[in-house]
Design an enzyme around this catalytic site. Structure first.
Site, mmCIF file in Angstrom:
data_model
loop_
_atom_site.group_PDB
_atom_site.id
_atom_site.type_symbol
_atom_site.label_atom_id
_atom_site.label_comp_id
_atom_site.label_asym_id
_atom_site.label_seq_id
_atom_site.Cartn_x
_atom_site.Cartn_y
_atom_site.Cartn_z
ATOM 1 N N GLY A 1 -17.469 -33.045 15.045
ATOM 2 C CA GLY A 1 -17.968 -31.675 14.892
ATOM 3 C C GLY A 1 -18.106 -31.346 13.421
ATOM 4 O O GLY A 1 -17.795 -30.241 12.968
ATOM 5 N N ARG B 1 -25.757 -32.664 16.775
ATOM 6 C CA ARG B 1 -27.141 -32.275 16.518
ATOM 7 C C ARG B 1 -27.844 -33.272 15.599
ATOM 8 O O ARG B 1 -27.408 -33.479 14.462
ATOM 9 C CB ARG B 1 -27.163 -30.882 15.889
ATOM 10 C CG ARG B 1 -26.607 -29.789 16.799
ATOM 11 C CD ARG B 1 -26.236 -28.537 16.035
ATOM 12 N NE ARG B 1 -25.075 -28.768 15.157
ATOM 13 C CZ ARG B 1 -24.552 -27.841 14.366
ATOM 14 N NH1 ARG B 1 -25.089 -26.637 14.323
ATOM 15 N NH2 ARG B 1 -23.507 -28.126 13.612
ATOM 16 N N ILE C 1 -12.080 -17.705 7.846
ATOM 17 C CA ILE C 1 -12.315 -18.554 6.683
ATOM 18 C C ILE C 1 -13.590 -18.102 5.980
ATOM 19 O O ILE C 1 -14.648 -17.961 6.597
ATOM 20 C CB ILE C 1 -12.409 -20.036 7.080
ATOM 21 C CG1 ILE C 1 -11.073 -20.499 7.668
ATOM 22 C CG2 ILE C 1 -12.789 -20.897 5.880
ATOM 23 C CD1 ILE C 1 -11.073 -21.925 8.151
ATOM 24 N N TYR D 1 -12.028 -17.919 23.923
ATOM 25 C CA TYR D 1 -11.720 -18.685 22.713
ATOM 26 C C TYR D 1 -10.214 -18.757 22.513
ATOM 27 O O TYR D 1 -9.649 -19.832 22.269
ATOM 28 C CB TYR D 1 -12.395 -18.010 21.516
ATOM 29 C CG TYR D 1 -12.092 -18.626 20.173
ATOM 30 C CD1 TYR D 1 -12.598 -19.875 19.821
ATOM 31 C CD2 TYR D 1 -11.315 -17.942 19.241
ATOM 32 C CE1 TYR D 1 -12.339 -20.426 18.579
ATOM 33 C CE2 TYR D 1 -11.049 -18.482 17.990
ATOM 34 C CZ TYR D 1 -11.563 -19.729 17.670
ATOM 35 O OH TYR D 1 -11.300 -20.267 16.426
ATOM 36 N N GLY E 1 -20.190 -28.127 11.133
ATOM 37 C CA GLY E 1 -19.875 -26.712 11.124
ATOM 38 C C GLY E 1 -19.364 -26.232 9.780
ATOM 39 O O GLY E 1 -19.373 -26.958 8.776
ATOM 40 N N LYS F 1 -7.568 -21.913 22.648
ATOM 41 C CA LYS F 1 -6.684 -22.264 21.539
ATOM 42 C C LYS F 1 -5.231 -22.389 21.996
ATOM 43 O O LYS F 1 -4.527 -23.323 21.610
ATOM 44 C CB LYS F 1 -6.818 -21.241 20.412
ATOM 45 C CG LYS F 1 -8.143 -21.321 19.662
ATOM 46 C CD LYS F 1 -8.395 -22.706 19.111
ATOM 47 C CE LYS F 1 -9.668 -22.793 18.297
ATOM 48 N NZ LYS F 1 -9.941 -24.187 17.833
#
Length: 335
Positions: free
Chosen positions: A26, A54, A190, A160, A29, A164
């Site tokens: 991933g 992608r 972040i 979400y 991102g 987690k």
């Protein structure tokens, strides 16, 4: 201290870093695109591999790092990448974020938990460690919001957050049941001048800087007085490398450590920016979904356990972060 020494003098890279291979899954991102060069500095370019779903992002990443186009939900393809590179650590960054997840909870669960389970299973089979970020989203409205403890009630009201919490428990299970070296941190929002975030509740704290540098006004979707923990990207990267290099005998916790660097509300961030960009204007159009999520998250977390167990020590505050964000975005946007 390893990272500090390395950034101060690149001729004295410690040998400890040279022995590890890092697979970042991933990788396209917000965190992954900046984690790649951070890890390359520490471990060497040949010891960092990026995996991304992608194709267009894979092509772009290939200019800087070895890339595998990979769907982390495809266990067989994932296994072939693991067998090819034999990483010491998997950084599983695959995630559908908070606000986006509420639009399609089933997909969020399928992606978030599927990628994690495949990562843990492959780590068990091929004897490597797994770092999977958790989040302030793991907490809920009945969690103490001021000085949120390391160990506390965790009953989130978003898919979400459910992912987690489930991920933390599953990672702890793979450590206690199978001996997989699992570690993670609960990231706050972040802030970065690199890749834009995608679908998070704290995204406003990045978008606001883009608007200020472009000379545009900004419409904030979060109430003016909603406090949330935040962190500048360099501290987040330091947390990633610092935790995987920590002495495991000192880790009383593993999944997952509270970490934070600063806490502010939109009004305070606006004032910090306006002192540097006097003509900047901000209005509010509160998104009820994001407001509900923000209201359920901590105002600020207690990160004493991370400081004690592996030396967590952030260095960026809101003023230093604002100066650096504006300086870098001016270069990026006003070429």
């Amino acid at each position: 201290w390893y990272c500090t020494a390395w950034h101060q003098n690149k001729d004295i890279k410690p040998d400890i870093y040279m022995s590890k291979t890092i697979l970042i899954v991933g990788a396209g991102g917000q965190i992954g695109t900046e984690l790649i060069p951070h890890m390359q500095q520490l471990y060497g370019e040949d010891h960092v591999i990026a995996a991304e779903l992608r194709p267009q992002v894979c092509e772009k990443l290939s200019e800087k790092v070895r890339v595998e186009c990979l769907n982390a939900l495809d266990a067989r393809a994932y296994a072939s990448v693991i067998k090819k590179y034999r990483p010491d650590w998997i950084f599983n960054l695959v995630a559908v974020l908070s606000a986006t997840g509420e639009k399609d909870p089933q997909t969020a669960w399928h992606v978030n938990m599927g990628a994690l389970l495949n990562s843990l299973e492959l780590a068990r089979e091929y004897k490597c460690g797994v770092f999977t970020p958790s989040s302030i989203g793991a907490f809920g409205s009945n969690t103490p919001s001021n000085g949120t403890p390391q160990d506390t009630v965790m009953r989130p009201n978003t898919i979400y957050g459910v992912c987690k919490v489930s991920g933390e428990l599953l990672s702890d299970y793979y450590y206690s049941r199978f001996g997989v070296d699992t570690r993670s941190v609960r990231f706050p929002g972040i802030i970065s001048h690199g890749t834009l975030p995608g679908g998070g509740t704290t995204d406003y704290a990045v978008e606001i800087f883009y608007a200020a540098v472009k000379g545009e006004s900004y419409t904030c979707p979060i109430p003016h007085n909603s406090y949330m923990d935040m962190m500048y990207m360099p501290d987040a990267l330091q947390a990633c490398s610092g935790l995987i290099e920590a002495d495991p005998s000192r880790l009383k916790h593993r999944n997952s450590f509270n970490i934070t660097a600063m806490s502010f509300c939109p009004r305070e961030l606006y004032e910090v920016i306006r002192r540097r960009v006097p003509d900047f204007k901000m209005t509010y159009r509160v998104d009820p979904v994001k407001q509900a999520i923000a209201d359920s998250w901590p105002d600020y977390m207690d990160d004493a356990c991370a400081r004690e167990e592996w030396g967590w020590n952030p260095v960026w505050d809101i003023d230093a972060m604002a100066d650096d964000m504006l300086r870098n975005l001016k270069v990026k946007l006003l070429k």
